[in-house]
Design an enzyme around this catalytic site. Structure first.
Site, PDB file in Angstrom:
ATOM      1  N   SER A 179       0.801  -1.224   0.000  1.00 42.45           N
ATOM      2  CA  SER A 179       0.000   0.000   0.000  1.00 42.45           C
ATOM      3  C   SER A 179       0.834   1.274   0.000  1.00 42.45           C
ATOM      4  O   SER A 179       0.404   2.291  -0.545  1.00 42.45           O
ATOM      5  CB  SER A 179      -0.954  -0.006   1.196  1.00 42.45           C
ATOM      6  OG  SER A 179      -0.240  -0.141   2.406  1.00 42.45           O
ATOM      7  N   HIS A 207      -5.218  -2.881  -2.890  1.00 44.61           N
ATOM      8  CA  HIS A 207      -4.827  -1.909  -3.926  1.00 44.61           C
ATOM      9  C   HIS A 207      -4.686  -2.534  -5.314  1.00 44.61           C
ATOM     10  O   HIS A 207      -4.339  -1.835  -6.264  1.00 44.61           O
ATOM     11  CB  HIS A 207      -3.523  -1.213  -3.538  1.00 44.61           C
ATOM     12  CG  HIS A 207      -3.652  -0.411  -2.290  1.00 44.61           C
ATOM     13  ND1 HIS A 207      -4.068   0.894  -2.271  1.00 44.61           N
ATOM     14  CD2 HIS A 207      -3.472  -0.758  -0.998  1.00 44.61           C
ATOM     15  CE1 HIS A 207      -4.113   1.325  -1.020  1.00 44.61           C
ATOM     16  NE2 HIS A 207      -3.760   0.343  -0.228  1.00 44.61           N
ATOM     17  N   LYS A 239     -11.501   1.536  -2.111  1.00 48.38           N
ATOM     18  CA  LYS A 239     -10.421   2.042  -2.961  1.00 48.38           C
ATOM     19  C   LYS A 239     -10.880   2.032  -4.428  1.00 48.38           C
ATOM     20  O   LYS A 239     -11.691   2.860  -4.799  1.00 48.38           O
ATOM     21  CB  LYS A 239      -9.155   1.262  -2.673  1.00 48.38           C
ATOM     22  CG  LYS A 239      -8.641   1.689  -1.289  1.00 48.38           C
ATOM     23  CD  LYS A 239      -7.688   0.792  -0.613  1.00 48.38           C
ATOM     24  CE  LYS A 239      -7.375   1.372   0.770  1.00 48.38           C
ATOM     25  NZ  LYS A 239      -6.844   0.396   1.694  1.00 48.38           N
TER      26      LYS A 239
HETATM   27  C1  PLP Z   1      -6.711   0.373   3.084  1.00 47.85           C
HETATM   28  C2  PLP Z   1      -6.224  -0.994   3.413  1.00 47.85           C
HETATM   29  C3  PLP Z   1      -6.907  -1.789   4.328  1.00 47.85           C
HETATM   30  C4  PLP Z   1      -8.040  -1.248   5.151  1.00 47.85           C
HETATM   31  O1  PLP Z   1      -9.205  -1.195   4.440  1.00 47.85           O
HETATM   32  P1  PLP Z   1     -10.381  -0.266   4.972  1.00 47.85           P
HETATM   33  O2  PLP Z   1     -11.583  -0.746   4.274  1.00 47.85           O
HETATM   34  O3  PLP Z   1      -9.988   1.126   4.611  1.00 47.85           O
HETATM   35  O4  PLP Z   1     -10.439  -0.466   6.457  1.00 47.85           O
HETATM   36  C5  PLP Z   1      -6.504  -3.084   4.492  1.00 47.85           C
HETATM   37  N1  PLP Z   1      -5.442  -3.573   3.840  1.00 47.85           N
HETATM   38  C6  PLP Z   1      -4.728  -2.819   2.987  1.00 47.85           C
HETATM   39  C7  PLP Z   1      -3.553  -3.420   2.285  1.00 47.85           C
HETATM   40  C8  PLP Z   1      -5.090  -1.506   2.762  1.00 47.85           C
HETATM   41  O5  PLP Z   1      -4.374  -0.742   1.958  1.00 47.85           O
END
Ligand code: PLP
Length: 386
Positions: A179, A207, A239
């Site tokens: 990330s 991602h 995302k």
């Molecule tokens: C953003 C993210 C999360 C968390 O997800 P949310 O729905 O925002 O809580 C988990 N794992 C990774 C790799 C992330 O980048």
């Protein structure tokens, strides 16, 4: 008793001094290539809305319509009376999208990771995690009570040494696309090690899904791996999907196990049905509009060429996450501030999110960006890095 307020204030002053102070900016517009940030219009290069779906008319329309049909609140947890037809249909569509038997919705990715890891690992087992895994994966591993091991980033020798030394039932856990770095996990090698050492493998492709792979199927799609090779897949919906929530996907037995055992699934209110319907609309766009992925590829290559000409210290990544190394936390913070003054929103990623000394600007791209905006960003970067 110590004076708590002054102790807290002292701590805050120290965080400030280290250049690690975190504060919120107030956004008064939908997500998009441009946003209104603290009252000013700026170009947004820090969102995870990679495909530009967070404010897509079809997604917004599905959300509105579902609010009319279902109201807002879901009323309870999924296992009481909160599991709606909208949630169920989305789960079936996510299972199909990921090529797995079943999928299970969670309220956030953070909760999905905590719940899935704790359901699959615990006392008497071992968890192996990449050092640069997302905080939710690391926290999930730590809280599970399993014997907790970290291996050097993407270092398969380091992982194999620890696997060989351990004799506990084990779970390997990794980000798909890292990330804060944007690089891909060495998934084919990870799945081989998982097979050789008879361990489970969990990939969190927050991602990658929607972005990476010929059909937007994420890192598993990119490497052409089977569900058997990557049995536990976690994805998030906030995302590339542009909405909110998360899911785990895998075999029938895995999902039924999670329903029985994942505490962050059992003991929390189901997310609003309107979010599920909005996500169904965005999944259709993820599948149908491959031009969004093509556009991202074009933008990233365009940026890499320009950044190369400026000799900017880009990190090795071909995804829409394009970090530029800054070094100290203070420097990253200063660069981000100067960019904001110039009208560009770019996040400064500092310790403890990334290892000390590797603070960075995390530039992210969206299919909504135009190359002209990338040109302007490059001009601003040339100035602040000079
Ligand atoms: C953003 C993210 C999360 C968390 O997800 P949310 O729905 O925002 O809580 C988990 N794992 C990774 C790799 C992330 O980048």
């Amino acid at each position: 008793m110590t004076d708590d307020v002054s102790a807290l204030a002292e701590n805050l002053a120290k965080i400030q001094q280290q250049g690690r102070y975190r504060s919120r900016k107030i956004i008064a517009s939908p997500q998009g290539a441009e946003v209104i940030c603290d009252g000013r219009q700026v170009i947004n290069f820090c969102s995870n809305d990679y495909l530009g779906l967070a404010n897509h008319p079809a997604v917004v329309k599905a959300f509105r319509q579902a609010a009319d049909d279902y109201g807002v609140g879901s009323g309870s947890a999924h296992l009481i009376c909160g599991h709606s037809a909208a949630h169920h249909a989305l789960e079936e569509e996510l299972a199909e999208f990921t090529g797995r038997e079943r999928a299970l919705l969670f309220s956030t990715g953070y909760m999905a990771n905590m719940g899935v890891i704790s359901a699959l690992a615990g006392r008497g087992t071992a968890v192996f995690e990449d050092r640069l895994n997302h905080a939710s994966l690391l926290d999930g591993g730590l809280l599970s009570g399993a014997h907790f091991n970290r291996y050097a980033h993407a270092d398969m020798d380091s992982l194999e040494r620890s696997l060989r030394a351990s004799h506990l039932p084990a779970l390997i856990v990794t980000d798909g696309v890292f990330s804060m770095d944007g690089d891909l996990a060495p998934l084919p090698a990870l799945s081989k090690l998982a097979e050789r050492y008879n361990t489970r493998l969990l990939v969190d492709d927050a991602h990658g899904l929607g972005v990476v792979g010929p059909n937007g199927g994420g890192i598993v799609d990119y490497y052409g791996l089977s569900p058997q090779q990557v049995p536990v897949l976690v994805g998030t919906l906030g995302k590339a999907f542009g909405t909110f929530g998360a899911f785990a996907a895998g075999s029938e037995a895995l999902i039924e196990t999670l329903i029985q055992k994942a505490r962050t699934y059992i003991y929390t209110t189901a997310l609003p049905s309107a979010i599920a319907e909005a996500t169904r609309a965005s999944l259709k766009l993820v599948l149908a509009e491959s031009w969004r992925r093509d556009k991202l590829t074009t933008l990233v290559e365009y940026f890499q060429r320009g950044a190369g000409q400026l000799d900017l210290p880009l990190m090795p990544s071909n995804t829409p996450i394009q970090p530029i190394l800054a070094g100290t936390d203070q420097r990253a913070q200063m660069l981000s501030r100067h960019l904001l003054e110039a009208g560009f929103l770019v996040g400064a990623i500092r310790s403890p999110t990334v290892p000390e000394g590797s603070a960075r600007l995390r530039v992210t791209f969206s299919a909504e960006h135009e190359t002209e905006q990338v040109d302007r960003l490059l001009e601003a970067l040339a100035l602040v890095f000079s």
